[in-house]
Design a protein around this motif. Structure first.
Motif, PDB file in Angstrom:
ATOM      1  N   LYS A 203       0.834  -1.200   0.000  1.00 33.34           N
ATOM      2  CA  LYS A 203       0.000   0.000   0.000  1.00 33.34           C
ATOM      3  C   LYS A 203       0.871   1.253   0.000  1.00 33.34           C
ATOM      4  O   LYS A 203       0.624   2.194  -0.737  1.00 33.34           O
TER       5      LYS A 203
ATOM      6  N   LYS B 113       2.206   1.963  -3.180  1.00 30.86           N
ATOM      7  CA  LYS B 113       1.131   2.207  -4.142  1.00 30.86           C
ATOM      8  C   LYS B 113       1.149   1.191  -5.279  1.00 30.86           C
ATOM      9  O   LYS B 113       0.843   1.512  -6.436  1.00 30.86           O
TER      10      LYS B 113
ATOM     11  N   GLY C 242      -0.042  -1.632  -7.625  1.00 31.30           N
ATOM     12  CA  GLY C 242      -1.351  -2.040  -8.142  1.00 31.30           C
ATOM     13  C   GLY C 242      -1.330  -3.483  -8.594  1.00 31.30           C
ATOM     14  O   GLY C 242      -0.278  -4.137  -8.575  1.00 31.30           O
ATOM     15  N   LYS C 243      -2.480  -3.985  -8.990  1.00 32.46           N
ATOM     16  CA  LYS C 243      -2.556  -5.352  -9.478  1.00 32.46           C
ATOM     17  C   LYS C 243      -3.324  -5.312 -10.787  1.00 32.46           C
ATOM     18  O   LYS C 243      -4.478  -4.895 -10.818  1.00 32.46           O
TER      19      LYS C 243
ATOM     20  N   MET D 266       3.193  11.033 -10.749  1.00 32.24           N
ATOM     21  CA  MET D 266       1.982  10.802  -9.985  1.00 32.24           C
ATOM     22  C   MET D 266       1.607  12.045  -9.203  1.00 32.24           C
ATOM     23  O   MET D 266       0.471  12.483  -9.232  1.00 32.24           O
TER      24      MET D 266
ATOM     25  N   LYS E   5      -6.646  -3.112 -10.352  1.00 31.25           N
ATOM     26  CA  LYS E   5      -6.895  -2.264  -9.187  1.00 31.25           C
ATOM     27  C   LYS E   5      -5.613  -1.494  -8.928  1.00 31.25           C
ATOM     28  O   LYS E   5      -4.574  -2.086  -8.673  1.00 31.25           O
ATOM     29  N   VAL E   6      -5.695  -0.179  -9.007  1.00 35.03           N
ATOM     30  CA  VAL E   6      -4.484   0.635  -8.865  1.00 35.03           C
ATOM     31  C   VAL E   6      -4.672   1.731  -7.832  1.00 35.03           C
ATOM     32  O   VAL E   6      -5.796   2.095  -7.481  1.00 35.03           O
ATOM     33  N   SER E   7      -3.554   2.252  -7.389  1.00 30.92           N
ATOM     34  CA  SER E   7      -3.559   3.289  -6.361  1.00 30.92           C
ATOM     35  C   SER E   7      -4.170   4.580  -6.889  1.00 30.92           C
ATOM     36  O   SER E   7      -3.950   4.951  -8.035  1.00 30.92           O
ATOM     37  N   ASP E   8      -4.904   5.277  -6.024  1.00 33.62           N
ATOM     38  CA  ASP E   8      -5.414   6.590  -6.404  1.00 33.62           C
ATOM     39  C   ASP E   8      -4.373   7.669  -6.114  1.00 33.62           C
ATOM     40  O   ASP E   8      -4.653   8.844  -6.187  1.00 33.62           O
TER      41      ASP E   8
ATOM     42  N   ASN F  34      -4.426   7.159  -0.854  1.00 31.68           N
ATOM     43  CA  ASN F  34      -4.370   6.131   0.171  1.00 31.68           C
ATOM     44  C   ASN F  34      -5.293   4.977  -0.138  1.00 31.68           C
ATOM     45  O   ASN F  34      -5.437   4.044   0.641  1.00 31.68           O
TER      46      ASN F  34
ATOM     47  N   TYR G 291      -7.425   2.457  -3.344  1.00 30.41           N
ATOM     48  CA  TYR G 291      -7.292   1.761  -4.607  1.00 30.41           C
ATOM     49  C   TYR G 291      -8.629   1.773  -5.331  1.00 30.41           C
ATOM     50  O   TYR G 291      -9.679   1.802  -4.693  1.00 30.41           O
TER      51      TYR G 291
END
Lengths: 157, 157
Positions: free
Chosen positions: A47, A50, A52-53, A72, B53-56, B59, B61
DNA sequence: TCACATTTTGTATGTTTATTCATGTTAAAA
DNA sequence: TTTTAACATGAATAAACATACAAAATGTGA
Protein backbone atom coordinates in the motif's frame (compact mmCIF):
# COMPACT_ATOMS: atom_id res chain seq x y z
CA UNK A 1 19.48 1.93 5.72
CA UNK A 2 17.06 0.42 8.18
CA UNK A 3 15.44 -2.91 7.52
CA UNK A 4 12.17 -1.47 6.39
CA UNK A 5 13.72 0.74 3.76
CA UNK A 6 15.83 -2.14 2.55
CA UNK A 7 12.79 -4.35 2.39
CA UNK A 8 10.82 -1.80 0.40
CA UNK A 9 13.68 -1.59 -2.04
CA UNK A 10 13.78 -5.35 -2.39
CA UNK A 11 10.04 -5.44 -2.93
CA UNK A 12 10.27 -2.87 -5.68
CA UNK A 13 13.03 -4.76 -7.40
CA UNK A 14 11.30 -8.12 -7.12
CA UNK A 15 8.03 -6.73 -8.40
CA UNK A 16 9.64 -5.06 -11.36
CA UNK A 17 11.62 -8.16 -12.17
CA UNK A 18 9.02 -10.91 -11.84
CA UNK A 19 5.32 -11.32 -12.32
CA UNK A 20 4.40 -11.57 -8.68
CA UNK A 21 0.80 -12.62 -8.20
CA UNK A 22 0.28 -12.73 -4.45
CA UNK A 23 1.73 -11.56 -1.21
CA UNK A 24 2.50 -15.13 -0.31
CA UNK A 25 4.62 -15.45 -3.44
CA UNK A 26 6.34 -12.17 -2.66
CA UNK A 27 7.00 -13.52 0.81
CA UNK A 28 8.79 -16.49 -0.71
CA UNK A 29 10.94 -14.27 -2.92
CA UNK A 30 11.92 -12.19 0.07
CA UNK A 31 12.69 -15.26 2.11
CA UNK A 32 15.19 -16.33 -0.54
CA UNK A 33 16.96 -13.04 0.08
CA UNK A 34 16.83 -13.60 3.82
CA UNK A 35 14.26 -10.94 4.38
CA UNK A 36 11.75 -12.24 6.86
CA UNK A 37 8.39 -10.59 7.37
CA UNK A 38 4.76 -11.54 7.67
CA UNK A 39 2.01 -11.12 5.13
CA UNK A 40 0.55 -8.31 7.23
CA UNK A 41 3.66 -6.25 6.78
CA UNK A 42 3.74 -6.93 3.06
CA UNK A 43 0.18 -5.74 2.76
CA UNK A 44 1.21 -2.50 4.40
CA UNK A 45 4.35 -2.22 2.29
CA UNK A 46 2.47 -2.68 -0.96
CA UNK A 47 0.00 0.00 0.00
CA UNK A 48 2.83 2.30 0.90
CA UNK A 49 4.50 1.71 -2.45
CA UNK A 50 1.13 2.21 -4.14
CA UNK A 51 1.58 -1.08 -5.91
CA UNK A 52 -1.35 -2.04 -8.14
CA UNK A 53 -2.56 -5.35 -9.48
CA UNK A 54 -3.31 -5.60 -13.17
CA UNK A 55 -4.23 -8.24 -15.70
CA UNK A 56 -1.47 -10.08 -17.52
CA UNK A 57 -3.73 -9.95 -20.57
CA UNK A 58 -4.33 -13.60 -20.21
CA UNK A 59 -5.94 -15.03 -17.17
CA UNK A 60 -3.98 -13.85 -14.23
CA UNK A 61 -3.04 -10.75 -12.32
CA UNK A 62 0.29 -9.45 -11.14
CA UNK A 63 1.61 -6.54 -9.09
CA UNK A 64 2.87 -3.39 -10.77
CA UNK A 65 4.68 -0.38 -9.50
CA UNK A 66 2.89 2.90 -10.13
CA UNK A 67 4.13 5.33 -12.70
CA UNK A 68 6.95 7.20 -11.02
CA UNK A 69 6.22 9.29 -8.01
CA UNK A 70 7.00 12.64 -9.62
CA UNK A 71 4.59 12.03 -12.42
CA UNK A 72 1.98 10.80 -9.99
CA UNK A 73 2.32 13.74 -7.68
CA UNK A 74 2.11 16.26 -10.46
CA UNK A 75 -0.98 14.53 -11.80
CA UNK A 76 -2.50 14.89 -8.36
CA UNK A 77 -1.56 18.56 -8.47
CA UNK A 78 -3.28 19.12 -11.82
CA UNK A 79 -6.36 17.37 -10.58
CA UNK A 80 -6.38 19.60 -7.57
CA UNK A 81 -6.01 22.72 -9.69
CA UNK A 82 -8.95 21.73 -11.85
CA UNK A 83 -11.17 20.81 -8.93
CA UNK A 84 -10.26 24.10 -7.25
CA UNK A 85 -11.28 26.36 -10.11
CA UNK A 86 -13.94 24.44 -11.96
CA UNK A 87 -17.50 25.73 -11.96
CA UNK A 88 -19.49 24.23 -14.81
CA UNK A 89 -19.30 22.87 -18.29
CA UNK A 90 -21.35 23.08 -21.48
CA UNK A 91 -21.00 21.84 -25.02
CA UNK A 92 -21.56 22.70 -28.63
CA UNK A 93 -20.55 19.86 -30.87
CA UNK A 94 -16.88 19.16 -30.31
CA UNK A 95 -16.43 22.41 -28.48
CA UNK A 96 -16.64 22.53 -24.75
CA UNK A 97 -16.92 25.64 -22.61
CA UNK A 98 -15.79 25.49 -19.03
CA UNK A 99 -16.55 28.26 -16.60
CA UNK A 100 -14.14 28.71 -13.72
CA UNK A 101 -13.71 30.94 -10.72
CA UNK A 102 -12.53 34.41 -11.77
CA UNK A 103 -8.84 34.27 -12.65
CA UNK A 104 -8.69 30.48 -12.57
CA UNK A 105 -9.19 29.79 -16.28
CA UNK A 106 -5.48 29.70 -16.92
CA UNK A 107 -4.58 27.31 -14.13
CA UNK A 108 -7.44 25.00 -14.99
CA UNK A 109 -6.65 25.03 -18.71
CA UNK A 110 -2.97 24.45 -18.19
CA UNK A 111 -3.69 21.60 -15.78
CA UNK A 112 -6.04 20.15 -18.36
CA UNK A 113 -3.30 20.40 -20.98
CA UNK A 114 -0.81 18.73 -18.71
CA UNK A 115 -3.10 15.79 -18.10
CA UNK A 116 -2.71 15.05 -21.81
CA UNK A 117 -6.13 13.51 -22.15
CA UNK A 118 -6.64 11.78 -25.46
CA UNK A 119 -10.01 13.43 -25.71
CA UNK A 120 -8.66 16.97 -25.67
CA UNK A 121 -7.15 18.51 -28.78
CA UNK A 122 -6.41 21.85 -27.19
CA UNK A 123 -7.56 24.64 -24.89
CA UNK A 124 -7.79 28.42 -24.91
CA UNK A 125 -8.25 30.23 -21.62
CA UNK A 126 -9.63 33.69 -20.86
CA UNK A 127 -10.11 34.87 -17.30
CA UNK A 128 -13.00 32.71 -16.14
CA UNK A 129 -13.77 30.79 -19.29
CA UNK A 130 -12.00 28.04 -21.19
CA UNK A 131 -12.65 26.79 -24.65
CA UNK A 132 -11.74 23.11 -24.89
CA UNK A 133 -11.60 21.62 -28.34
CA UNK A 134 -12.45 17.94 -28.20
CA UNK A 135 -11.66 15.11 -30.53
CA UNK A 136 -14.26 14.79 -33.22
CA UNK A 137 -17.15 12.43 -32.55
CA UNK A 138 -16.62 12.48 -28.83
CA UNK A 139 -19.92 12.95 -27.03
CA UNK A 140 -20.29 15.34 -24.15
CA UNK A 141 -21.30 12.37 -22.02
CA UNK A 142 -18.10 10.54 -22.81
CA UNK A 143 -15.97 13.55 -22.04
CA UNK A 144 -17.77 14.15 -18.77
CA UNK A 145 -17.32 10.51 -17.85
CA UNK A 146 -13.58 10.75 -18.52
CA UNK A 147 -13.28 13.91 -16.50
CA UNK A 148 -15.16 12.38 -13.61
CA UNK A 149 -13.06 9.26 -13.71
CA UNK A 150 -9.90 11.35 -13.41
CA UNK A 151 -11.35 13.87 -10.99
CA UNK A 152 -14.01 12.15 -8.92
CA UNK A 153 -14.62 15.19 -6.76
CA UNK A 154 -15.88 17.17 -9.75
CA UNK A 155 -19.57 17.89 -9.52
CA UNK A 156 -21.01 18.02 -13.00
CA UNK A 157 -24.76 18.44 -13.56
CA UNK B 1 -28.29 -8.22 -25.94
CA UNK B 2 -28.41 -10.79 -23.18
CA UNK B 3 -28.29 -9.81 -19.56
CA UNK B 4 -24.68 -10.75 -19.11
CA UNK B 5 -23.48 -8.63 -22.00
CA UNK B 6 -25.57 -5.73 -20.76
CA UNK B 7 -24.14 -6.14 -17.30
CA UNK B 8 -20.58 -6.17 -18.56
CA UNK B 9 -21.30 -2.98 -20.43
CA UNK B 10 -22.72 -1.36 -17.31
CA UNK B 11 -19.72 -2.45 -15.31
CA UNK B 12 -17.35 -0.90 -17.81
CA UNK B 13 -19.27 2.34 -17.78
CA UNK B 14 -19.52 2.49 -14.01
CA UNK B 15 -15.85 1.72 -13.56
CA UNK B 16 -14.76 4.34 -16.04
CA UNK B 17 -17.07 6.90 -14.52
CA UNK B 18 -16.48 6.45 -10.80
CA UNK B 19 -13.66 5.43 -8.52
CA UNK B 20 -15.02 2.06 -7.56
CA UNK B 21 -13.06 0.50 -4.75
CA UNK B 22 -14.70 -2.86 -4.08
CA UNK B 23 -17.01 -5.38 -5.61
CA UNK B 24 -19.54 -4.60 -2.92
CA UNK B 25 -19.57 -0.98 -4.00
CA UNK B 26 -19.90 -2.00 -7.63
CA UNK B 27 -22.80 -4.20 -6.59
CA UNK B 28 -24.54 -1.16 -5.11
CA UNK B 29 -24.03 0.87 -8.29
CA UNK B 30 -25.51 -1.94 -10.35
CA UNK B 31 -28.43 -2.30 -8.01
CA UNK B 32 -29.29 1.35 -8.59
CA UNK B 33 -29.58 0.47 -12.27
CA UNK B 34 -31.73 -2.53 -11.47
CA UNK B 35 -29.01 -5.00 -12.31
CA UNK B 36 -29.02 -7.70 -9.69
CA UNK B 37 -26.09 -10.10 -9.29
CA UNK B 38 -23.96 -11.57 -6.56
CA UNK B 39 -20.40 -10.75 -5.63
CA UNK B 40 -19.27 -14.05 -7.11
CA UNK B 41 -20.49 -13.06 -10.53
CA UNK B 42 -18.85 -9.67 -10.29
CA UNK B 43 -15.59 -11.32 -9.43
CA UNK B 44 -15.90 -13.35 -12.62
CA UNK B 45 -16.97 -10.34 -14.66
CA UNK B 46 -14.04 -8.25 -13.51
CA UNK B 47 -11.62 -10.99 -14.40
CA UNK B 48 -13.25 -11.33 -17.79
CA UNK B 49 -12.92 -7.61 -18.40
CA UNK B 50 -9.33 -7.79 -17.14
CA UNK B 51 -10.06 -5.00 -14.73
CA UNK B 52 -7.13 -4.02 -12.53
CA UNK B 53 -6.89 -2.26 -9.19
CA UNK B 54 -4.48 0.63 -8.87
CA UNK B 55 -3.56 3.29 -6.36
CA UNK B 56 -5.41 6.59 -6.40
CA UNK B 57 -2.08 8.19 -5.55
CA UNK B 58 -3.34 8.89 -2.14
CA UNK B 59 -4.37 6.13 0.17
CA UNK B 60 -6.89 4.05 -1.64
CA UNK B 61 -7.29 1.76 -4.61
CA UNK B 62 -9.83 1.70 -7.39
CA UNK B 63 -10.65 -0.46 -10.37
CA UNK B 64 -9.37 0.44 -13.83
CA UNK B 65 -10.14 -0.91 -17.24
CA UNK B 66 -7.14 -2.25 -19.11
CA UNK B 67 -5.68 -0.41 -22.05
CA UNK B 68 -7.88 -1.30 -24.95
CA UNK B 69 -8.13 -4.87 -26.04
CA UNK B 70 -6.47 -4.37 -29.45
CA UNK B 71 -3.41 -2.80 -27.93
CA UNK B 72 -3.28 -5.51 -25.30
CA UNK B 73 -3.60 -8.34 -27.75
CA UNK B 74 -0.92 -6.97 -30.01
CA UNK B 75 1.37 -6.55 -27.04
CA UNK B 76 0.79 -10.20 -26.22
CA UNK B 77 1.63 -11.00 -29.83
CA UNK B 78 4.93 -9.14 -29.68
CA UNK B 79 5.83 -10.86 -26.47
CA UNK B 80 5.10 -14.17 -28.06
CA UNK B 81 7.25 -13.34 -31.09
CA UNK B 82 10.18 -12.43 -28.90
CA UNK B 83 9.86 -15.48 -26.68
CA UNK B 84 9.59 -17.63 -29.79
CA UNK B 85 12.82 -16.48 -31.42
CA UNK B 86 15.02 -15.40 -28.55
CA UNK B 87 18.16 -17.36 -27.75
CA UNK B 88 20.57 -15.29 -25.68
CA UNK B 89 21.78 -11.84 -24.93
CA UNK B 90 25.08 -10.10 -24.32
CA UNK B 91 26.26 -6.58 -23.76
CA UNK B 92 28.98 -4.13 -24.53
CA UNK B 93 28.32 -0.82 -22.85
CA UNK B 94 25.04 0.53 -24.14
CA UNK B 95 25.03 -1.96 -26.98
CA UNK B 96 23.18 -5.20 -26.64
CA UNK B 97 23.47 -8.20 -28.93
CA UNK B 98 20.63 -10.66 -29.09
CA UNK B 99 20.99 -13.97 -30.81
CA UNK B 100 17.83 -15.51 -32.19
CA UNK B 101 16.79 -18.63 -34.06
CA UNK B 102 17.90 -18.46 -37.69
CA UNK B 103 15.62 -16.13 -39.59
CA UNK B 104 13.94 -14.81 -36.48
CA UNK B 105 16.02 -11.69 -35.94
CA UNK B 106 13.62 -9.54 -37.89
CA UNK B 107 10.47 -10.63 -36.12
CA UNK B 108 12.10 -10.32 -32.71
CA UNK B 109 13.55 -6.90 -33.48
CA UNK B 110 10.34 -5.56 -34.89
CA UNK B 111 8.42 -6.87 -31.90
CA UNK B 112 10.96 -5.20 -29.65
CA UNK B 113 10.46 -1.94 -31.55
CA UNK B 114 6.72 -2.21 -31.25
CA UNK B 115 6.88 -2.64 -27.51
CA UNK B 116 8.32 0.87 -27.40
CA UNK B 117 10.39 0.25 -24.33
CA UNK B 118 11.87 3.41 -22.87
CA UNK B 119 15.15 1.61 -22.53
CA UNK B 120 15.55 0.90 -26.23
CA UNK B 121 16.76 3.61 -28.59
CA UNK B 122 16.71 1.41 -31.67
CA UNK B 123 17.43 -1.97 -33.22
CA UNK B 124 19.13 -3.38 -36.30
CA UNK B 125 18.42 -6.96 -37.29
CA UNK B 126 20.41 -9.39 -39.41
CA UNK B 127 19.33 -12.99 -39.82
CA UNK B 128 19.93 -14.43 -36.38
CA UNK B 129 21.43 -11.43 -34.62
CA UNK B 130 20.05 -8.14 -33.43
CA UNK B 131 21.89 -5.09 -32.32
CA UNK B 132 19.89 -3.21 -29.74
CA UNK B 133 21.06 0.26 -28.83
CA UNK B 134 20.12 1.07 -25.26
CA UNK B 135 19.66 4.34 -23.50
CA UNK B 136 22.91 5.60 -22.07
CA UNK B 137 23.74 4.64 -18.50
CA UNK B 138 21.34 1.76 -18.50
CA UNK B 139 22.98 -1.30 -17.00
CA UNK B 140 22.63 -4.70 -18.58
CA UNK B 141 21.03 -5.88 -15.36
CA UNK B 142 18.36 -3.21 -15.57
CA UNK B 143 17.60 -4.02 -19.16
CA UNK B 144 17.37 -7.72 -18.44
CA UNK B 145 15.08 -7.01 -15.51
CA UNK B 146 12.79 -4.96 -17.75
CA UNK B 147 12.75 -7.63 -20.40
CA UNK B 148 11.94 -10.29 -17.87
CA UNK B 149 9.18 -8.23 -16.35
CA UNK B 150 7.55 -7.87 -19.75
CA UNK B 151 8.32 -11.40 -20.91
CA UNK B 152 8.46 -13.64 -17.86
CA UNK B 153 8.96 -16.77 -19.93
CA UNK B 154 12.30 -15.51 -21.20
CA UNK B 155 15.18 -17.51 -19.82
CA UNK B 156 18.19 -15.30 -19.48
CA UNK B 157 21.41 -16.59 -17.89
C1' DT C 1 -41.20 -30.12 -29.58
C1' DC C 2 -37.44 -33.05 -27.06
C1' DA C 3 -32.83 -34.44 -25.75
C1' DC C 4 -28.54 -32.96 -24.93
C1' DA C 5 -24.62 -29.85 -24.66
C1' DT C 6 -22.95 -25.34 -23.29
C1' DT C 7 -23.01 -21.28 -20.68
C1' DT C 8 -24.20 -18.55 -16.78
C1' DT C 9 -25.25 -18.17 -12.16
C1' DG C 10 -25.78 -18.58 -6.90
C1' DT C 11 -24.40 -20.89 -2.72
C1' DA C 12 -21.05 -22.23 0.07
C1' DT C 13 -16.53 -22.15 0.93
C1' DG C 14 -11.60 -21.38 0.16
C1' DT C 15 -7.94 -18.05 -0.59
C1' DT C 16 -5.94 -13.66 -0.40
C1' DT C 17 -5.51 -9.21 1.45
C1' DA C 18 -6.43 -5.55 5.07
C1' DT C 19 -6.97 -4.16 9.77
C1' DT C 20 -7.16 -4.32 14.85
C1' DC C 21 -4.88 -4.67 18.79
C1' DA C 22 -0.91 -5.50 21.64
C1' DT C 23 3.87 -5.01 21.83
C1' DG C 24 8.42 -3.69 20.66
C1' DT C 25 11.57 -0.12 18.78
C1' DT C 26 13.33 4.28 17.64
C1' DA C 27 13.70 9.18 18.11
C1' DA C 28 12.90 13.36 20.25
C1' DA C 29 12.04 16.13 24.54
C1' DA C 30 12.85 16.99 29.13
C1' DT D 1 19.19 9.29 31.49
C1' DT D 2 14.09 8.94 31.69
C1' DT D 3 9.75 9.97 29.56
C1' DT D 4 6.92 10.38 25.81
C1' DA D 5 5.36 10.09 21.24
C1' DA D 6 5.61 8.20 16.78
C1' DC D 7 6.39 4.35 14.10
C1' DA D 8 6.94 -0.64 12.81
C1' DT D 9 5.63 -5.24 13.41
C1' DG D 10 3.28 -9.90 14.28
C1' DA D 11 -0.71 -12.61 15.63
C1' DA D 12 -5.26 -12.92 15.21
C1' DT D 13 -9.08 -11.73 12.81
C1' DA D 14 -12.03 -9.37 9.53
C1' DA D 15 -12.95 -8.08 4.97
C1' DA D 16 -12.48 -8.67 0.10
C1' DC D 17 -12.15 -11.59 -3.57
C1' DA D 18 -12.00 -16.24 -6.12
C1' DT D 19 -13.64 -20.84 -7.09
C1' DA D 20 -15.86 -25.70 -6.89
C1' DC D 21 -19.90 -27.47 -7.56
C1' DA D 22 -24.75 -27.91 -8.52
C1' DA D 23 -28.65 -25.89 -10.53
C1' DA D 24 -30.79 -22.98 -13.84
C1' DA D 25 -30.83 -20.83 -18.24
C1' DT D 26 -29.79 -20.87 -22.92
C1' DG D 27 -28.60 -22.73 -27.23
C1' DT D 28 -28.62 -26.50 -30.92
C1' DG D 29 -29.74 -30.25 -33.79
C1' DA D 30 -33.08 -33.59 -34.71
Amino acid sequence: MNSRTARLKSIKRIISEYHVTSQEQLLAFLKKENVSVTQATLSRDLKLLKVGKVSDGNNGYYYTLPRNRKEMESTQQYIHDIARGFLCISFSGSLCIMKTLAGHANSVASALDNLEMDEVLGTIAGDDTILVVLKENLTSKQFIASLKSIIPELEIE
